[in-house]
Design a protein around this motif. Structure first.
Motif, PDB file in Angstrom:
ATOM      1  N   ALA A 210      14.196  17.631  32.360  1.00 12.25           N
ATOM      2  CA  ALA A 210      13.183  16.653  31.971  1.00 12.25           C
ATOM      3  C   ALA A 210      12.629  15.925  33.200  1.00 12.25           C
ATOM      4  O   ALA A 210      11.427  15.699  33.318  1.00 12.25           O
ATOM      5  CB  ALA A 210      13.798  15.649  31.000  1.00 12.25           C
ATOM      6  N   TRP A 211      13.509  15.630  34.118  1.00  8.65           N
ATOM      7  CA  TRP A 211      13.090  14.912  35.321  1.00  8.65           C
ATOM      8  C   TRP A 211      12.122  15.766  36.144  1.00  8.65           C
ATOM      9  O   TRP A 211      11.115  15.290  36.643  1.00  8.65           O
ATOM     10  CB  TRP A 211      14.345  14.561  36.132  1.00  8.65           C
ATOM     11  CG  TRP A 211      14.129  13.874  37.414  1.00  8.65           C
ATOM     12  CD1 TRP A 211      13.113  13.028  37.753  1.00  8.65           C
ATOM     13  CD2 TRP A 211      14.969  13.963  38.547  1.00  8.65           C
ATOM     14  NE1 TRP A 211      13.260  12.580  39.026  1.00  8.65           N
ATOM     15  CE2 TRP A 211      14.396  13.136  39.553  1.00  8.65           C
ATOM     16  CE3 TRP A 211      16.154  14.640  38.827  1.00  8.65           C
ATOM     17  CZ2 TRP A 211      14.990  12.996  40.811  1.00  8.65           C
ATOM     18  CZ3 TRP A 211      16.721  14.486  40.085  1.00  8.65           C
ATOM     19  CH2 TRP A 211      16.141  13.684  41.060  1.00  8.65           C
TER      20      TRP A 211
ATOM     21  N   ALA B 101      10.237  18.082  35.099  1.00 15.19           N
ATOM     22  CA  ALA B 101       9.435  18.829  34.123  1.00 15.19           C
ATOM     23  C   ALA B 101       8.223  19.463  34.776  1.00 15.19           C
ATOM     24  O   ALA B 101       7.536  18.850  35.568  1.00 15.19           O
ATOM     25  CB  ALA B 101       8.992  17.888  33.003  1.00 15.19           C
ATOM     26  N   GLY B 102       7.975  20.695  34.410  1.00 16.85           N
ATOM     27  CA  GLY B 102       6.796  21.386  34.903  1.00 16.85           C
ATOM     28  C   GLY B 102       7.049  22.182  36.162  1.00 16.85           C
ATOM     29  O   GLY B 102       6.264  23.038  36.529  1.00 16.85           O
TER      30      GLY B 102
ATOM     31  N   ASP C 238      12.604  23.365  36.059  1.00 14.31           N
ATOM     32  CA  ASP C 238      12.519  23.167  34.617  1.00 14.31           C
ATOM     33  C   ASP C 238      12.363  24.502  33.906  1.00 14.31           C
ATOM     34  O   ASP C 238      13.112  24.811  32.974  1.00 14.31           O
ATOM     35  CB  ASP C 238      11.324  22.246  34.325  1.00 14.31           C
ATOM     36  CG  ASP C 238      11.078  22.094  32.843  1.00 14.31           C
ATOM     37  OD1 ASP C 238       9.923  21.882  32.457  1.00 14.31           O
ATOM     38  OD2 ASP C 238      12.063  22.196  32.074  1.00 14.31           O
ATOM     39  N   ARG C 239      11.442  25.296  34.390  1.00 11.26           N
ATOM     40  CA  ARG C 239      11.164  26.545  33.689  1.00 11.26           C
ATOM     41  C   ARG C 239      12.360  27.480  33.713  1.00 11.26           C
ATOM     42  O   ARG C 239      12.677  28.139  32.734  1.00 11.26           O
ATOM     43  CB  ARG C 239       9.945  27.238  34.309  1.00 11.26           C
ATOM     44  CG  ARG C 239       8.687  26.421  34.213  1.00 11.26           C
ATOM     45  CD  ARG C 239       7.471  27.262  33.835  1.00 11.26           C
ATOM     46  NE  ARG C 239       6.249  26.476  33.946  1.00 11.26           N
ATOM     47  CZ  ARG C 239       5.838  25.633  33.000  1.00 11.26           C
ATOM     48  NH1 ARG C 239       6.536  25.490  31.906  1.00 11.26           N
ATOM     49  NH2 ARG C 239       4.734  24.951  33.182  1.00 11.26           N
TER      50      ARG C 239
ATOM     51  N   VAL D  99      17.144  29.564  26.808  1.00  8.73           N
ATOM     52  CA  VAL D  99      16.698  30.460  25.738  1.00  8.73           C
ATOM     53  C   VAL D  99      17.583  31.688  25.684  1.00  8.73           C
ATOM     54  O   VAL D  99      17.998  32.130  24.621  1.00  8.73           O
ATOM     55  CB  VAL D  99      15.233  30.887  25.950  1.00  8.73           C
ATOM     56  CG1 VAL D  99      14.854  31.959  24.946  1.00  8.73           C
ATOM     57  CG2 VAL D  99      14.329  29.693  25.802  1.00  8.73           C
TER      58      VAL D  99
ATOM     59  N   ARG E  30      18.079  21.876  25.437  1.00  4.67           N
ATOM     60  CA  ARG E  30      16.682  21.811  25.006  1.00  4.67           C
ATOM     61  C   ARG E  30      16.353  20.501  24.320  1.00  4.67           C
ATOM     62  O   ARG E  30      15.321  19.893  24.577  1.00  4.67           O
ATOM     63  CB  ARG E  30      16.378  22.958  24.055  1.00  4.67           C
ATOM     64  CG  ARG E  30      16.303  24.293  24.717  1.00  4.67           C
ATOM     65  CD  ARG E  30      16.104  25.366  23.694  1.00  4.67           C
ATOM     66  NE  ARG E  30      14.892  25.154  22.931  1.00  4.67           N
ATOM     67  CZ  ARG E  30      13.664  25.406  23.380  1.00  4.67           C
ATOM     68  NH1 ARG E  30      13.488  25.892  24.576  1.00  4.67           N
ATOM     69  NH2 ARG E  30      12.628  25.187  22.628  1.00  4.67           N
TER      70      ARG E  30
ATOM     71  N   ARG F 278      16.262  17.709  26.815  1.00  2.00           N
ATOM     72  CA  ARG F 278      15.017  17.715  27.588  1.00  2.00           C
ATOM     73  C   ARG F 278      13.861  17.182  26.757  1.00  2.00           C
ATOM     74  O   ARG F 278      13.097  16.320  27.213  1.00  2.00           O
ATOM     75  CB  ARG F 278      14.727  19.145  28.034  1.00  2.00           C
ATOM     76  CG  ARG F 278      13.391  19.311  28.725  1.00  2.00           C
ATOM     77  CD  ARG F 278      13.182  20.786  29.034  1.00  2.00           C
ATOM     78  NE  ARG F 278      11.889  21.016  29.628  1.00  2.00           N
ATOM     79  CZ  ARG F 278      10.768  21.167  28.938  1.00  2.00           C
ATOM     80  NH1 ARG F 278      10.809  21.079  27.635  1.00  2.00           N
ATOM     81  NH2 ARG F 278       9.630  21.390  29.554  1.00  2.00           N
ATOM     82  N   ALA F 279      13.741  17.686  25.532  1.00  2.00           N
ATOM     83  CA  ALA F 279      12.626  17.251  24.684  1.00  2.00           C
ATOM     84  C   ALA F 279      12.682  15.748  24.442  1.00  2.00           C
ATOM     85  O   ALA F 279      11.686  15.038  24.554  1.00  2.00           O
ATOM     86  CB  ALA F 279      12.663  18.011  23.365  1.00  2.00           C
TER      87      ALA F 279
ATOM     88  N   LEU G  56      11.946  13.743  27.596  1.00  2.08           N
ATOM     89  CA  LEU G  56      10.522  13.745  27.925  1.00  2.08           C
ATOM     90  C   LEU G  56       9.777  12.689  27.129  1.00  2.08           C
ATOM     91  O   LEU G  56       8.951  11.957  27.641  1.00  2.08           O
ATOM     92  CB  LEU G  56       9.920  15.124  27.643  1.00  2.08           C
ATOM     93  CG  LEU G  56      10.181  16.165  28.712  1.00  2.08           C
ATOM     94  CD1 LEU G  56       9.627  17.501  28.279  1.00  2.08           C
ATOM     95  CD2 LEU G  56       9.545  15.740  30.025  1.00  2.08           C
ATOM     96  N   GLU G  57      10.114  12.622  25.830  1.00  2.79           N
ATOM     97  CA  GLU G  57       9.494  11.594  24.983  1.00  2.79           C
ATOM     98  C   GLU G  57       9.739  10.216  25.562  1.00  2.79           C
ATOM     99  O   GLU G  57       8.841   9.395  25.678  1.00  2.79           O
ATOM    100  CB  GLU G  57      10.136  11.640  23.590  1.00  2.79           C
ATOM    101  CG  GLU G  57       9.851  12.870  22.792  1.00  2.79           C
ATOM    102  CD  GLU G  57       8.969  12.540  21.602  1.00  2.79           C
ATOM    103  OE1 GLU G  57       8.709  13.460  20.825  1.00  2.79           O
ATOM    104  OE2 GLU G  57       8.536  11.387  21.468  1.00  2.79           O
TER     105      GLU G  57
ATOM    106  N   GLN H 157       8.035   8.924  28.814  1.00  2.00           N
ATOM    107  CA  GLN H 157       6.628   8.517  28.722  1.00  2.00           C
ATOM    108  C   GLN H 157       6.490   7.043  28.412  1.00  2.00           C
ATOM    109  O   GLN H 157       5.417   6.488  28.530  1.00  2.00           O
ATOM    110  CB  GLN H 157       5.936   9.285  27.588  1.00  2.00           C
ATOM    111  CG  GLN H 157       5.940  10.779  27.750  1.00  2.00           C
ATOM    112  CD  GLN H 157       5.326  11.165  29.052  1.00  2.00           C
ATOM    113  OE1 GLN H 157       4.259  10.687  29.412  1.00  2.00           O
ATOM    114  NE2 GLN H 157       6.013  12.015  29.772  1.00  2.00           N
TER     115      GLN H 157
END
Lengths: 313, 534, 298
Positions: free
Chosen positions: A121-122, A124-125, A129-130, A137, A198, A201-202, A205-206, A209
């Motif tokens: 999350a930190w 991210a992008g 992260d990927r 997955v 997952r 992270r989700a 991320l919320e 913000q």
């Protein structure tokens, strides 16, 4: 609060009652006859009928159910049709391995997944992260038994670092106990890690913000403080929910892991009992599971109030 | 350098030194060398060989309980607990005398009354025992070491009945235990055999432990299957249940277990390659696969439909599906009896030999009146043998033009449904798959599945007076030549009538580590004479 | 109002890069590459499943024991299994069952779980009752349910779906409920209540959109999990019958042999992983699209 807890604990009783009735009915209408299995392949129908009678399986539903409930209220879970041992003994024999497996898996999964999810999350992008998410997955797209076989092949068979099967009670030494659990816990944990990472992270991320995070950053609080003290705590509710739900998952996964690694636990006992229609054992196990889930969910709900003081009951 | 060593070297060089695997904890090195770890074919869920007639129970019981007689490699009954027997000239009175010095595990001596009570309990559940019961006048203990059995008709095969290896075996238990109703389980596992059952270490479904009984007095003759001197060369035997064949294979290669009862054939090449593992046939008497039909309802109530199946089926397909490509492991079976035994016969088996004739089979099926009604096949998915056969059958019946109603269920459900005599559309069935141990198919005596007594017969309820007449003739045969002639007639009659469709004869392997010696081929794993060197 | 020489605030530099507006579907996909990737892969799998008979396959149930366990070759692209059936055909046709199981379970479990979670989270008196029922439902092992259903009727895809769905509903409902409990206390919900908004409206406009993000993530997980649980049920023998190939039962059948013939487990595992990856990418993308606050960060 205390009143709430007490009310919840008392409320477990009707829940377990309903579950018991449901399972009992299911077993009653499901065809399949322990007597036939006991009698063996060469037995005549007359033999099978005699065994059914001696097992008292030919009495009406309500009488059998009533008798069973009466037994339970006296703390007696009944006797296994097949082994003639008390159900409580059979469960007690298999309890420690499953509990050990689940605790080790849980610790391992949470210890890896939460930091990894926070990291993702930190960053991210970015490629970190990927790649973390891709790895996650992969963790839950392959069935547990495939991961289990792979691990057993590499670490037990080829490298011979770890044993391939069996369980050593903790009374026989911490390291042997742990040694037998490493591979199964990793196999079982992979799925779990993926899920928790997952959601972490989700959820993070919320939270990241939110305005209060920007305020904290403006105040000069270091990255670690922000992530773990401010953000994680607020992100915790879905994470904890998923961990709790995942405990339910673990029983299912434990069945497979116990079969693959030959661990004498409750998971295998459940499957064996179901396939043999060993009714007293099945009923006893389901009662145990329902009690355990209720406790776990109660603990999770209480944890909510700690993590998010806005939640009140 | 082989691959494994190379991998280890690389791994070792690339990481911190990992602690090597610790030796098995609870036992000292010396004790470990005297413990044999065995992987059985199934788990030992219960331990009453009369009440629960599964093979795995019998195999374990053979260590803990002893028998009056025991068959040798030639399936001839030899004396075991019995010192001598006498039969009266009219063949009606048998007197048996027990060996001196026989003791139960609790220290009590074995007495004739224990034998009497054990035989009584066993005879209720066993086909030969039931025959004896029907003609029994009296069975009593004469004194502490002698008992007599008085019959109303001669029964020359009485020693075979008492010494056979087919389950249930008449194990001798203490009188108080043997007085348990044969339809209820015993709860005390006390015997007079060479091993003692350690009940408090028994975890059903996981582990069973046996310890050597120091006061067992073996016979002096050399051991041969269930006869002769059963000498135990190890102190402790652990049965470790490993449900997954891949794991069992790895455990054997790793040295975590010593002896595996039934490795699956496709994994055997891997085991053979391992320098520490030996592989050989487990049971020369093998198994007979069965496509069991329901004779009460169409289509299989008509002999033409049954013969159509025999015409069209390829035993090779079934056998390859079961045991793979290793031709050592199967034989075609143009009959119902076990190959390699003195009574084996192929009489009447032409229908199963030669190239398959699908068109003729289809025509015969139509002639029998089949007009497309669903054929309910009960296929248990949790037993590898029935699952594989079921897949082949679905394909076969489809090619025959039948409307296949494939019921993928579990063995427990098969057990319940096959007992239903209702029509297939209402919870009944048309066919199911099973298999019989070759030891049970040597002759009509233990062979429930070949009897055609209609309502009283085994599931499927075949009804054929002709076959029964021939079987009765075999029972009355007085010598080997007569028996063989009778068997040929039985086989032919049974094939003409198609009691069931035999899918073939198949064998299995057993595997063990090189440091174990003394393992023999037999209808059950024999633990006496098996030595483990460190 | 500037006089010559008077100070004028300089133009602020553009803090954000100029966003070229893109319209239409293509624009949408460009802004959400994860949806594009996941969607494409999933559609590929779906197409593969639908057009299975035209992809060079043979009857997946046609067995030929004489040709069992052949490695991949020109005749059999993925080899043959232990009964001589063509593995390639089985895997392609297997997509149908696995996808149906995955989607059906995800949809049904989400719908029922959402309804229960919303109801319970928002309406206090129902909460206790519903959550206890959910607890009860969770404690019944799905294996027991699956085996019982299988015994009652027979092994079938429908039974597998029902058994797994019933096991998954409690999870969704708990997640939704957790979110609802947090949101219930938010000031804008209080404001809406104070403004006299009826409960269904509150649920629809305030609660529901906020549950969609975690629920989508959860649904993708359920879809993947259902496909895997189907494999586990096949492992025990209570899954889809062997006459209907699915990735799960192909793997389960081949598991004992994977040391010697790894391709039987390998190929379905690869397809399953790709499908799960696709579903997850799609889920991630949808979540980002639905929650505009996150869109810019990624």
């Amino acid at each position: 609060m205390l009143a709430h807890v007490v009310r919840r604990v008392i409320a477990t009783i009707p829940v377990m009652g309903v579950v018991a009735l449901f399972v009992f009915s299911l077993l009653y209408i499901a065809p399949g006859d322990p007597a036939a299995i006991i009698a063996g392949d060469q037995a005549t129908p007359a033999d099978v009928e005699r065994i059914r009678q001696s097992l008292r399986l030919d009495r009406p539903f309500l009488i059998r159910f009533g008798e069973w409930v009466w037994q339970i209220l006296h703390g007696d879970l009944g006797t296994s049709i097949f082994t003639n041992l008390p159900v409580t003994t059979m469960i007690a024999q298999r309890f420690e391995p499953t509990l050990s497996l689940m605790v080790v898996t849980l610790c391992f999964a949470v210890a890896i997944a939460v930091p990894v999810g926070v990291l993702a999350a930190w960053k991210a992008g970015t490629w970190i992260d990927r790649s973390i998410m891709a790895f996650a997955v992969f963790g839950f797209s392959v069935p547990v038994f495939v991961i289990g076989y792979l691990l057993a092949y590499v670490f037990a068979l080829e490298l011979e670092w770890l044993p391939v099967q069996g369980y050593t009670p903790i009374a026989d030494g911490i390291w042997p106990w742990f040694e037998n659990l490493i591979l199964p816990a990793v196999a079982l944990g992979c799925v779990y890690i993926a899920l928790i990472a997952r959601i972490t992270r989700a959820s993070m991320l919320e939270v990241l913000q939110q305005d209060y995070i920007r305020t904290a950053r403006a105040k000069g609080i270091g990255q670690r403080g922000i992530l773990f003290v401010h953000a994680l705590k607020n992100a915790a509710v879905p994470i904890v929910t998923v961990i709790g739900i995942g405990i339910a998952l673990l029983i299912g996964g434990a069945v497979v892991t116990e079969s693959v690694f030959a661990i004498p636990g409750l998971g295998r006992l459940t499957v064996d009992a179901i396939l043999r229609r060993d009714y007293p054992v099945i009923q006893g196990l389901v009662l145990l599971f329902s009690f355990a889930y209720v406790l776990v969910n109660l603990a999770i709900d209480l944890l909510y109030t700690v993590l998010d003081p806005r939640i009140r009951y | 350098m082989d691959r494994r060593t190379l991998l280890k070297a690389v791994a070792g060089a690339g990481t911190l030194a990992m602690p090597g695997r610790l030796a098995a904890p609870a036992l000292a090195q010396g004790a470990a060398a005297r413990t044999l770890r065995f992987v059985p074919q199934a788990d030992l869920a219960n331990f009453d060989p009369i009440w629960g007639t599964q093979y795995v129970v019998r195999n374990a019981s053979a260590m803990v309980w002893d028998t009056l007689y025991g068959v040798d490699e030639k399936l001839e009954p030899q004396r075991q607990m019995v010192e001598g027997e006498e039969v009266s000239s009219d063949g009606l009175t048998w007197t048996f005398r027990l060996r001196p010095g026989l003791k139960f595990h609790d220290g009590e001596p074995v007495l004739a009354k224990d034998a009497v009570a054990s035989i009584a309990r066993w005879s209720v559940r066993d086909p030969m025992g039931q025959m004896l019961n029907a003609i029994q006048q009296e069975l009593t203990a004469v004194d502490d070491r002698t008992f007599k059995w008085v019959l109303k008709k001669p029964y020359p095969k009485i020693k075979l009945a008492l010494g056979k290896n087919n389950t249930p075996i008449p194990f001798i238990m203490p009188e108080r235990v043997a007085k348990t109703d044969p339809f209820k389980q015993i709860s005390e596992y006390v015997g007079s055999g060479p091993m003692r059952f350690v009940k408090n270490e028994w975890a059903p479904g996981a582990k069973a432990v046996f310890e050597r009984f120091a006061e067992y007095a073996p016979r002096s003759e050399p051991v041969s299957w269930l006869s002769g001197g059963k000498r135990m060369m190890v102190d402790r035997i652990e049965w470790i249940v490993i449900p997954d064949p891949g794991t069992a294979s790895a455990a054997l290669q790793n040295g975590e277990v010593d002896w595996w009862e039934n490795p699956i054939p496709d994994l055997v090449p891997v085991l053979r390659k391992n320098r520490n593992v030996m592989v050989d046939i487990a049971d020369p008497l093998g198994n007979v696969g069965s496509f069991r039909m329901n004779h009460l309802y169409p289509p299989f109530n008509d002999v033409r439909a049954r013969r159509a199946v025999l015409m069209a089926m390829s035993q090779e397909d079934y056998m390859r599906a079961l045991v793979g490509d290793d031709t050592n492991l199967w034989k075609p079976l143009p009959g119902f009896f076990t190959p390699g035994t003195p009574l084996y016969t192929e009489a009447g088996g032409e229908i199963l030999k030669g190239p398959r004739n699908l068109d003729a089979a289809k025509k015969l099926l139509v002639e029998s009146g089949y007009s497309g009604q669903p054929v309910t096949c009960l296929v248990a998915q949790d037993q590898a043998i029935t699952k594989a056969q079921g897949d082949v059958t679905a394909d076969l019946l489809k090619r025959l033009g039948m409307n296949v109603d494939f019921a993928a269920i579990d063995w427990g459900t098969v057990g319940a449904r096959r007992a239903q005599k209702t029509p297939p559309g209402q919870g009944g069935w048309n066919m199911f798959h099973t298999w019989h141990a070759g030891a049970d198919c040597v002759s009509p005596a233990p062979y429930n599945a070949i009897r055609t007594t209609g309502d009283k017969a085994w599931f499927g309820w075949p009804n054929s007076p002709e076959v029964e007449t021939e079987i009765a003739a075999w029972f009355d045969a007085k010598n080997l030549a007569e028996e063989q002639a009778a068997m040929a007639r039985v086989n032919k009659a049974a094939l003409d009538f198609v009691v069931y469709a035999p899918t073939g004869f198949f064998l299995g392997y057993q595997a063990w580590r090189k440091n174990i010696t003394g393992i023999v081929k037999g209808p059950l794993p024999f633990f006496w004479g098996v030595t483990k060197t460190a | 109002m500037t006089a010559a020489g008077a100070a004028v605030a300089p133009d602020l530099p553009d803090l954000l890069p100029a966003v070229k507006p893109r319209h239409g579907i293509l624009g949408f996909l460009r802004r959400h590459p994860t949806i594009a990737a996941g969607g494409a892969l999933l559609i590929a799998m779906l197409m593969m499943a639908v057009f299975a008979p035209y992809l060079g396959t043979v009857d997946p149930t046609a067995l030929a024991p004489a040709r069992r366990l052949r490695p991949p070759s020109a005749d059999h692209w993925f080899g043959t299994d232990m009964l001589g059936r063509d593995l390639y055909s089985r895997v392609i046709y297997g997509a149908r069952v696995s996808l149906i199981v995955g989607f059906a379970v995800a949809t049904l479990a989400s719908v029922f779980g959402l309804a229960i979670g919303l109801f319970g989270g928002f309406i206090r008196w129902a909460d206790a009752l519903l959550m206890r029922v959910m607890d009860g439902l969770m404690s019944i092992p799905p294996i027991l349910l699956a085996v019982a259903l299988m015994a009652l009727t027979r092994g079938s895809v429908g039974n597998v779906i029902v058994a797994i769905t019933i096991a998954e509903i409690p999870r969704v409902s708990r997640l939704v409920r957790g979110v609802v409990l947090s949101l219930r206390e938010q000031p804008y919900v209080d404001a809406a209540v104070a403004a006299g908004t009826r409960t269904p409206m509150i649920i629809l406009r305030h609660i529901l959109p906020n549950t969609l993000a975690p629920m989508t993530v959860q649904a993708t997980y359920i879809c993947a999990s259902a496909m895997i649980v189907e494999a586990i049920l096949s492992f025990i023998g209570a899954g889809t019958p062997p006459t209907i190939p699915s990735w799960g039962n192909i793997m389960a059948e081949g598991r004992a042999l994977w040391q010697v013939k790894p391709y039987i487990v390998f190929f379905p595992a690869v397809f399953l992983s790709l499908t799960v990856l696709a579903v997850n990418l799609l889920g991630d993308g949808l979540r980002d699209a639905l929650d505009p606050r996150l869109a810019k960060r990624l």
